[in-house]
Design a protein around this motif. Structure first.
Motif, PDB file in Angstrom:
ATOM      1  N   ALA A  69       0.891  -1.296   0.234  1.00 32.37           N
ATOM      2  CA  ALA A  69       0.037   0.089  -0.088  1.00 32.37           C
ATOM      3  C   ALA A  69       0.782   1.208  -0.105  1.00 32.37           C
ATOM      4  CB  ALA A  69      -1.003   0.093   1.193  1.00 32.37           C
ATOM      5  N   THR A 131      -8.749  -3.551   8.407  1.00 33.95           N
ATOM      6  CA  THR A 131      -7.919  -2.551   8.589  1.00 33.95           C
ATOM      7  C   THR A 131      -7.176  -2.114   7.116  1.00 33.95           C
ATOM      8  OG1 THR A 131      -6.185  -4.462   8.850  1.00 33.95           O
ATOM      9  CG2 THR A 131      -7.007  -3.351  10.920  1.00 33.95           C
ATOM     10  N   MET A 132      -6.843  -2.959   6.295  1.00 29.09           N
ATOM     11  CA  MET A 132      -6.181  -2.833   5.008  1.00 29.09           C
ATOM     12  C   MET A 132      -7.015  -2.217   3.994  1.00 29.09           C
ATOM     13  SD  MET A 132      -3.004  -2.206   5.094  1.00 29.09           S
ATOM     14  CE  MET A 132      -2.359  -2.371   3.427  1.00 29.09           C
ATOM     15  N   ARG A 135      -8.004   1.235   3.701  1.00 25.89           N
ATOM     16  CA  ARG A 135      -6.802   2.115   3.350  1.00 25.89           C
ATOM     17  C   ARG A 135      -6.597   1.911   1.821  1.00 25.89           C
ATOM     18  NH1 ARG A 135      -0.430   1.439   4.947  1.00 25.89           N
ATOM     19  NH2 ARG A 135       0.418   2.913   3.731  1.00 25.89           N
ATOM     20  N   VAL A 136      -6.598   0.598   1.313  1.00 27.25           N
ATOM     21  CA  VAL A 136      -6.626   0.402  -0.175  1.00 27.25           C
ATOM     22  C   VAL A 136      -7.730   1.079  -0.773  1.00 27.25           C
ATOM     23  CG1 VAL A 136      -6.749  -1.451  -1.861  1.00 27.25           C
ATOM     24  CG2 VAL A 136      -5.256  -1.723   0.002  1.00 27.25           C
ATOM     25  N   ASP A 138      -9.484   3.786   0.188  1.00 26.03           N
ATOM     26  CA  ASP A 138      -9.154   5.038   0.050  1.00 26.03           C
ATOM     27  C   ASP A 138      -7.959   5.618  -0.945  1.00 26.03           C
ATOM     28  OD1 ASP A 138     -11.070   5.671   2.022  1.00 26.03           O
ATOM     29  OD2 ASP A 138      -9.239   5.892   3.745  1.00 26.03           O
ATOM     30  N   LEU A 139      -7.092   4.837  -1.156  1.00 27.18           N
ATOM     31  CA  LEU A 139      -6.095   5.021  -2.084  1.00 27.18           C
ATOM     32  C   LEU A 139      -6.520   4.972  -3.426  1.00 27.18           C
ATOM     33  CD1 LEU A 139      -2.986   3.090  -0.376  1.00 27.18           C
ATOM     34  CD2 LEU A 139      -3.119   5.813  -0.614  1.00 27.18           C
TER      35      LEU A 139
END
Length: 173
Positions: A69, A131-132, A135-136, A138-139
């Motif tokens: 990430a 969790t990830m 984030r992924v 959002d990216l």
């Protein structure tokens, strides 16, 4: 589909899908584990790893598989397609068990398999969707609004995608 980033949790099948698509689409394939680690399985610095990815994404056609990430924005900015293997933790754990059986616990630099199962890795898989995954996502929203996103939530969906692309690539007789 000329520049494809394949992302997802460990054990989700990124390497398998990437190999199949590279063969079908006749596109160069990079396994990020094979790029991130040297011959002795020591990680590169973040700057070196990012620089290598900048060179990779400058190519006209490519398939790059791996999560990482921290450098995902590099791939997202250049990709036209993202395949997100968003599989349940149980499926991913089964995937790493199968990989362990297949490779007998060894590391295989050529195809990007870094088969080291630790409790931290198992926890990462169990927590990935909580969790990830956000984030992924959002990216992807921030750095990849232009990409075609293919989100797959099962091995069956992944196999159907590969089969559909294989049929499309076959010359009409």
């Amino acid at each position: 589909m000329d520049r494809i980033a394949i992302i997802g949790c460990g054990g989700s099948g990124k390497s398998t899908v990437a190999r199949q698509l590279a063969q079908i689409l006749d596109a160069p394939l990079t396994h990020l584990d094979a790029t991130y680690y040297d011959e002795q399985w020591n990680p590169l610095s973040q700057d070196e790893f990012a620089a290598k990815q900048e060179k990779l994404v400058a190519g006209e056609r490519w398939i790059i598989e791996g999560n990482y990430a921290g450098t995902l924005p590099i791939r997202l900015a250049a990709a036209d397609t993202v395949i997100f293997l968003d599989l349940p933790a149980a499926t991913c754990l089964w995937g790493i068990a199968q990989r362990r059986r297949r490779y007998r616990g060894g590391q295989h630099q050529a195809d990007g398999v870094y088969d080291r199962i630790t409790w931290n890795f198992v926890r990462y898989i169990l927590d990935y969707r909580r969790t990830m995954r956000p984030r992924v996502q959002d990216l992807m929203r921030e750095h990849g609004p232009h990409v075609r996103l293919i989100s797959l939530t099962s091995r069956r969906q992944a196999n159907q995608l590969v089969d559909r692309l294989r049929r499309q690539a076959q010359p009409m007789t």
